[in-house]
Design a protein around this motif. Structure first.
Motif, PDB file in Angstrom:
ATOM      1  N   ALA A 268     -68.918 -13.566-122.281  1.00  0.00           N
ATOM      2  CA  ALA A 268     -69.384 -14.646-122.882  1.00  0.00           C
ATOM      3  C   ALA A 268     -69.923 -14.212-124.031  1.00  0.00           C
ATOM      4  O   ALA A 268     -70.322 -12.908-124.536  1.00  0.00           O
ATOM      5  CB  ALA A 268     -70.001 -15.446-122.131  1.00  0.00           C
ATOM      6  N   THR A 269     -70.460 -15.244-124.944  1.00  0.00           N
ATOM      7  CA  THR A 269     -71.473 -15.063-126.270  1.00  0.00           C
ATOM      8  C   THR A 269     -72.565 -15.973-125.895  1.00  0.00           C
ATOM      9  O   THR A 269     -72.579 -16.539-124.815  1.00  0.00           O
ATOM     10  CB  THR A 269     -70.810 -15.350-127.536  1.00  0.00           C
ATOM     11  N   PRO A 270     -73.847 -15.725-126.335  1.00  0.00           N
ATOM     12  CA  PRO A 270     -75.021 -16.499-126.049  1.00  0.00           C
ATOM     13  C   PRO A 270     -75.147 -18.233-126.374  1.00  0.00           C
ATOM     14  O   PRO A 270     -76.021 -18.843-126.096  1.00  0.00           O
ATOM     15  CB  PRO A 270     -76.181 -15.781-126.592  1.00  0.00           C
ATOM     16  N   GLU A 271     -73.980 -18.342-126.961  1.00  0.00           N
ATOM     17  CA  GLU A 271     -73.992 -19.755-127.382  1.00  0.00           C
ATOM     18  C   GLU A 271     -73.737 -20.640-126.070  1.00  0.00           C
ATOM     19  O   GLU A 271     -73.226 -20.421-124.919  1.00  0.00           O
ATOM     20  CB  GLU A 271     -72.684 -20.375-128.000  1.00  0.00           C
ATOM     21  N   GLU A 272     -74.428 -21.918-125.960  1.00  0.00           N
ATOM     22  CA  GLU A 272     -74.386 -22.606-125.072  1.00  0.00           C
ATOM     23  C   GLU A 272     -72.973 -23.253-124.336  1.00  0.00           C
ATOM     24  O   GLU A 272     -72.993 -22.794-123.135  1.00  0.00           O
ATOM     25  CB  GLU A 272     -75.086 -23.946-125.289  1.00  0.00           C
ATOM     26  N   ALA A 273     -72.038 -23.195-125.045  1.00  0.00           N
ATOM     27  CA  ALA A 273     -70.911 -23.763-124.641  1.00  0.00           C
ATOM     28  C   ALA A 273     -70.212 -22.377-123.788  1.00  0.00           C
ATOM     29  O   ALA A 273     -69.452 -22.655-122.823  1.00  0.00           O
ATOM     30  CB  ALA A 273     -69.846 -24.119-125.654  1.00  0.00           C
ATOM     31  N   ALA A 274     -70.220 -21.239-124.417  1.00  0.00           N
ATOM     32  CA  ALA A 274     -69.505 -20.012-123.922  1.00  0.00           C
ATOM     33  C   ALA A 274     -70.172 -19.730-122.760  1.00  0.00           C
ATOM     34  O   ALA A 274     -69.721 -19.352-121.412  1.00  0.00           O
ATOM     35  CB  ALA A 274     -69.633 -18.720-124.767  1.00  0.00           C
ATOM     36  N   LEU A 275     -71.500 -19.848-122.438  1.00  0.00           N
ATOM     37  CA  LEU A 275     -72.497 -19.570-121.324  1.00  0.00           C
ATOM     38  C   LEU A 275     -71.911 -20.395-120.297  1.00  0.00           C
ATOM     39  O   LEU A 275     -72.051 -20.196-119.032  1.00  0.00           O
ATOM     40  CB  LEU A 275     -73.757 -19.489-121.406  1.00  0.00           C
ATOM     41  N   ARG A 276     -71.884 -21.881-120.491  1.00  0.00           N
ATOM     42  CA  ARG A 276     -71.582 -23.002-119.505  1.00  0.00           C
ATOM     43  C   ARG A 276     -70.032 -22.511-118.743  1.00  0.00           C
ATOM     44  O   ARG A 276     -69.919 -22.737-117.746  1.00  0.00           O
ATOM     45  CB  ARG A 276     -71.608 -24.341-120.286  1.00  0.00           C
ATOM     46  N   GLU A 277     -69.060 -22.279-119.597  1.00  0.00           N
ATOM     47  CA  GLU A 277     -67.970 -22.330-119.203  1.00  0.00           C
ATOM     48  C   GLU A 277     -67.973 -20.910-118.280  1.00  0.00           C
ATOM     49  O   GLU A 277     -67.295 -20.843-117.356  1.00  0.00           O
ATOM     50  CB  GLU A 277     -66.855 -21.791-120.149  1.00  0.00           C
ATOM     51  N   ALA A 278     -68.809 -19.912-118.766  1.00  0.00           N
ATOM     52  CA  ALA A 278     -69.143 -18.681-117.989  1.00  0.00           C
ATOM     53  C   ALA A 278     -69.506 -18.951-116.572  1.00  0.00           C
ATOM     54  O   ALA A 278     -69.042 -18.369-115.654  1.00  0.00           O
ATOM     55  CB  ALA A 278     -69.734 -17.568-118.653  1.00  0.00           C
ATOM     56  N   ALA A 279     -70.505 -19.873-116.336  1.00  0.00           N
ATOM     57  CA  ALA A 279     -71.154 -20.222-115.308  1.00  0.00           C
ATOM     58  C   ALA A 279     -70.064 -21.076-114.465  1.00  0.00           C
ATOM     59  O   ALA A 279     -69.990 -20.814-113.069  1.00  0.00           O
ATOM     60  CB  ALA A 279     -72.338 -21.224-115.532  1.00  0.00           C
ATOM     61  N   TYR A 280     -69.218 -21.826-115.091  1.00  0.00           N
ATOM     62  CA  TYR A 280     -68.279 -22.496-114.500  1.00  0.00           C
ATOM     63  C   TYR A 280     -67.335 -21.613-113.711  1.00  0.00           C
ATOM     64  O   TYR A 280     -66.640 -21.778-112.491  1.00  0.00           O
ATOM     65  CB  TYR A 280     -67.599 -23.785-115.169  1.00  0.00           C
ATOM     66  N   PHE A 281     -66.882 -20.631-114.561  1.00  0.00           N
ATOM     67  CA  PHE A 281     -65.826 -19.864-113.916  1.00  0.00           C
ATOM     68  C   PHE A 281     -66.454 -18.889-112.932  1.00  0.00           C
ATOM     69  O   PHE A 281     -65.604 -18.639-112.088  1.00  0.00           O
ATOM     70  CB  PHE A 281     -65.329 -18.902-115.165  1.00  0.00           C
ATOM     71  N   ALA A 282     -67.610 -18.422-113.122  1.00  0.00           N
ATOM     72  CA  ALA A 282     -68.035 -17.566-111.815  1.00  0.00           C
ATOM     73  C   ALA A 282     -68.168 -18.610-110.611  1.00  0.00           C
ATOM     74  O   ALA A 282     -67.970 -17.862-109.708  1.00  0.00           O
ATOM     75  CB  ALA A 282     -69.472 -17.326-112.278  1.00  0.00           C
ATOM     76  N   GLY A 283     -68.301 -19.758-110.855  1.00  0.00           N
ATOM     77  CA  GLY A 283     -68.552 -20.685-109.721  1.00  0.00           C
ATOM     78  C   GLY A 283     -67.226 -20.884-108.990  1.00  0.00           C
ATOM     79  O   GLY A 283     -66.763 -21.000-107.754  1.00  0.00           O
ATOM     80  N   ARG A 284     -65.957 -21.067-110.063  1.00  0.00           N
ATOM     81  CA  ARG A 284     -64.637 -20.985-109.338  1.00  0.00           C
ATOM     82  C   ARG A 284     -64.091 -19.778-108.758  1.00  0.00           C
ATOM     83  O   ARG A 284     -63.590 -19.780-107.643  1.00  0.00           O
ATOM     84  CB  ARG A 284     -63.558 -21.355-110.612  1.00  0.00           C
ATOM     85  N   LEU A 285     -64.809 -18.579-109.318  1.00  0.00           N
ATOM     86  CA  LEU A 285     -64.387 -17.428-108.528  1.00  0.00           C
ATOM     87  C   LEU A 285     -64.919 -17.096-107.129  1.00  0.00           C
ATOM     88  O   LEU A 285     -64.303 -16.815-106.415  1.00  0.00           O
ATOM     89  CB  LEU A 285     -64.801 -15.996-109.409  1.00  0.00           C
ATOM     90  N   ALA A 286     -66.272 -17.725-106.961  1.00  0.00           N
ATOM     91  CA  ALA A 286     -66.954 -17.421-105.677  1.00  0.00           C
ATOM     92  C   ALA A 286     -66.371 -18.494-104.836  1.00  0.00           C
ATOM     93  O   ALA A 286     -66.244 -18.172-103.591  1.00  0.00           O
ATOM     94  CB  ALA A 286     -68.610 -18.062-106.003  1.00  0.00           C
ATOM     95  N   ALA A 287     -65.930 -19.667-105.389  1.00  0.00           N
ATOM     96  CA  ALA A 287     -65.196 -20.897-104.384  1.00  0.00           C
ATOM     97  C   ALA A 287     -63.833 -20.192-104.229  1.00  0.00           C
ATOM     98  O   ALA A 287     -63.254 -20.429-102.802  1.00  0.00           O
ATOM     99  CB  ALA A 287     -64.818 -22.112-105.268  1.00  0.00           C
ATOM    100  N   ASP A 288     -63.177 -19.388-104.693  1.00  0.00           N
ATOM    101  CA  ASP A 288     -61.924 -18.991-104.547  1.00  0.00           C
ATOM    102  C   ASP A 288     -61.916 -17.398-103.773  1.00  0.00           C
ATOM    103  O   ASP A 288     -60.985 -16.809-103.330  1.00  0.00           O
ATOM    104  CB  ASP A 288     -61.086 -18.527-105.570  1.00  0.00           C
ATOM    105  N   ARG A 289     -63.441 -17.013-103.546  1.00  0.00           N
ATOM    106  CA  ARG A 289     -63.513 -15.824-102.880  1.00  0.00           C
ATOM    107  C   ARG A 289     -62.932 -14.551-103.554  1.00  0.00           C
ATOM    108  O   ARG A 289     -62.348 -13.536-102.906  1.00  0.00           O
ATOM    109  CB  ARG A 289     -63.170 -15.626-101.440  1.00  0.00           C
ATOM    110  N   MET A 290     -63.211 -14.702-104.862  1.00  0.00           N
ATOM    111  CA  MET A 290     -62.869 -13.567-105.608  1.00  0.00           C
ATOM    112  C   MET A 290     -64.031 -12.698-106.237  1.00  0.00           C
ATOM    113  O   MET A 290     -64.982 -13.456-106.699  1.00  0.00           O
ATOM    114  CB  MET A 290     -61.821 -14.217-106.932  1.00  0.00           C
ATOM    115  N   PRO A 291     -63.651 -11.335-106.124  1.00  0.00           N
ATOM    116  CA  PRO A 291     -65.058 -10.694-106.552  1.00  0.00           C
ATOM    117  C   PRO A 291     -65.589 -10.770-107.901  1.00  0.00           C
ATOM    118  O   PRO A 291     -64.843 -10.202-108.735  1.00  0.00           O
ATOM    119  CB  PRO A 291     -64.556  -9.238-105.984  1.00  0.00           C
ATOM    120  N   LEU A 292     -66.591 -11.036-108.052  1.00  0.00           N
ATOM    121  CA  LEU A 292     -67.164 -11.152-109.493  1.00  0.00           C
ATOM    122  C   LEU A 292     -68.164 -10.112-109.748  1.00  0.00           C
ATOM    123  O   LEU A 292     -69.175  -9.793-108.897  1.00  0.00           O
ATOM    124  CB  LEU A 292     -68.060 -12.397-109.432  1.00  0.00           C
TER     125      LEU A 292
END
Length: 385
Positions: A268-292
């Motif tokens: 990601a970059t430190p822009e708010e939109a990029a970090l927000r999408e990174a957080a959402y993606f990290a949550g999706r990985l956790a939900a799918d039990r994929m290793p972050l």
């Protein structure tokens, strides 16, 4: 310190290992993902280079059509097969680096040839105009074929580490969703309605049938933009019997992506939109039990320490001639840079608070673009510090 020397120091307990360094030393597959324009390609290339110079047989696979990876590695062109990268200054040893760029159409052709019952079935599908359109333009095909190629390389046992640069898509989630979506399309019951009459009556049935107003026709047009309904029917008739192979392979790929030897690196970059999408993606990985595995934040602003200057002193500088005004302006600019840097760090901390125990590598705003091997090494110096 070279990657190999640093690896030896890490093993001896002399220096702590960075989150990315641990992944580069131990993972079998690293998937660099994130929204477009955040530096995934450079991050993937720098990680692959670091691992190769640390002694691992490494291959980096890019889906980026802009060819930035080839240029950064000093190559004129990458192909659909791994190509050795000759690295100046790399010490002799077991490490090696190969690179490739996904050829989506060629990979899809190889998948068809793999799952076809016989050469005639493969030939009929490959010559079909609907398939030719599907394999080149349908959303999700690129991501599906990236997973196919990744699994093929993993099964070959040629490499200690595979690093994947995911497509420059609008959403990082496309990489996870697209294969399932493509499988659903290929197995859609609405399309199966085309198969039975095509098999029972033949091609003439579709020619004589007025499908212009049916819901199925609208779906075909919406998904493919194609008017060639006869070609569509023939494609799915020829494709019959291959669904199970596609689904089984997709299941194997997903199992590998969930394996502990695989790690997703969210870029990601430190822009708010990029970090927000990174957080959402990290949550999706956790939900799918994929290793972050880790978070990389590129283009971080940094402000060096400056002694505090009282407001009265700044006012005197502003009125003390050209040199004084210049110094006062520089102090004001530095204040703005400090404010920006603090806001970026606050946003990064908020993301890390939402994803506990996630390692992070912050890369400062570099003075120039990464466009060669030395640039990748400098980037690696920040990633693996």
């Amino acid at each position: 310190m070279t990657p190999r020397a640093r690896g030896a120091a890490v093993k001896a307990g002399v220096v702590p290992v960075s989150p990315l360094g641990e992944l580069a030393r131990t993972a079998r597959i690293v998937v660099c993902c994130g929204s477009g324009g955040v530096g995934k390609t450079s991050t993937a290339a720098a990680m692959a280079l670091w691992a190769a110079e640390a002694g691992r047989r490494t291959c980096v696979l890019t889906i980026d059509p802009a060819r930035r990876l080839a240029q950064a590695l000093g190559l004129d062109l990458l192909s659909n097969a791994p190509r050795p990268v000759r690295l100046k200054g790399m010490a002799a040893g077991p490490g090696s680096l190969d690179a490739m760029m996904l050829d989506m159409r060629r990979t899809f052709d190889e998948v068809i040839e793999r799952y076809a019952r016989d050469p005639d079935q493969a030939d009929r599908i490959l010559a079909n105009r609907f398939y030719q359109r599907l394999s080149s333009t349908l959303a999700g095909t690129q991501e599906y074929m990236a997973m196919e190629k990744l699994y093929e390389l993993h099964e070959s046992q040629r490499y200690d580490l595979l690093v994947v640069d995911t497509p420059p898509t609008r959403s990082a989630l496309d990489f996870l969703d697209a294969p399932e979506n493509l499988n659903e399309l290929l197995d859609a019951r609405a399309f199966r309605l085309l198969i039975a009459p095509a098999q029972r009556i033949g091609r003439g049935y579709l020619r004589g049938l007025n499908l212009a107003t049916t819901a199925m026709t609208k779906m075909v047009r919406r998904v493919t933009g194609s008017e060639l309904l006869a070609e569509v029917g023939e494609f799915f008739a020829a494709f019959e019997g291959m669904y199970d192979g596609f689904k089984e392979r997709a299941g194997l790929v997903y199992d590998q992506l969930k394996h502990p030897s695989t790690a997703f690196v969210v870029v990601a970059t430190p822009e708010e939109a990029a970090l927000r999408e990174a957080a959402y993606f990290a949550g999706r990985l956790a939900a799918d039990r994929m290793p972050l595995g880790a978070l990389v934040v590129n283009r971080i602003h940094q402000a060096g320490p400056v002694p505090p200057v009282p407001a009265a002193a700044r006012a005197r500088l502003a009125g003390a001639g050209a040199d004084g005004r210049l110094l006062a302006d520089l102090l004001e600019l530095h204040d703005g840079l400090e404010t920006l840097a603090a806001a970026e760090q606050r946003r990064v901390r908020e993301l890390l608070d939402s994803v506990p125990n996630l390692g992070v590598a912050q890369v400062p705003m570099l003075p120039d673009d990464v466009h060669d091997v030395e640039g990748l090494r400098r980037l690696g110096g920040h990633l693996f510090a």
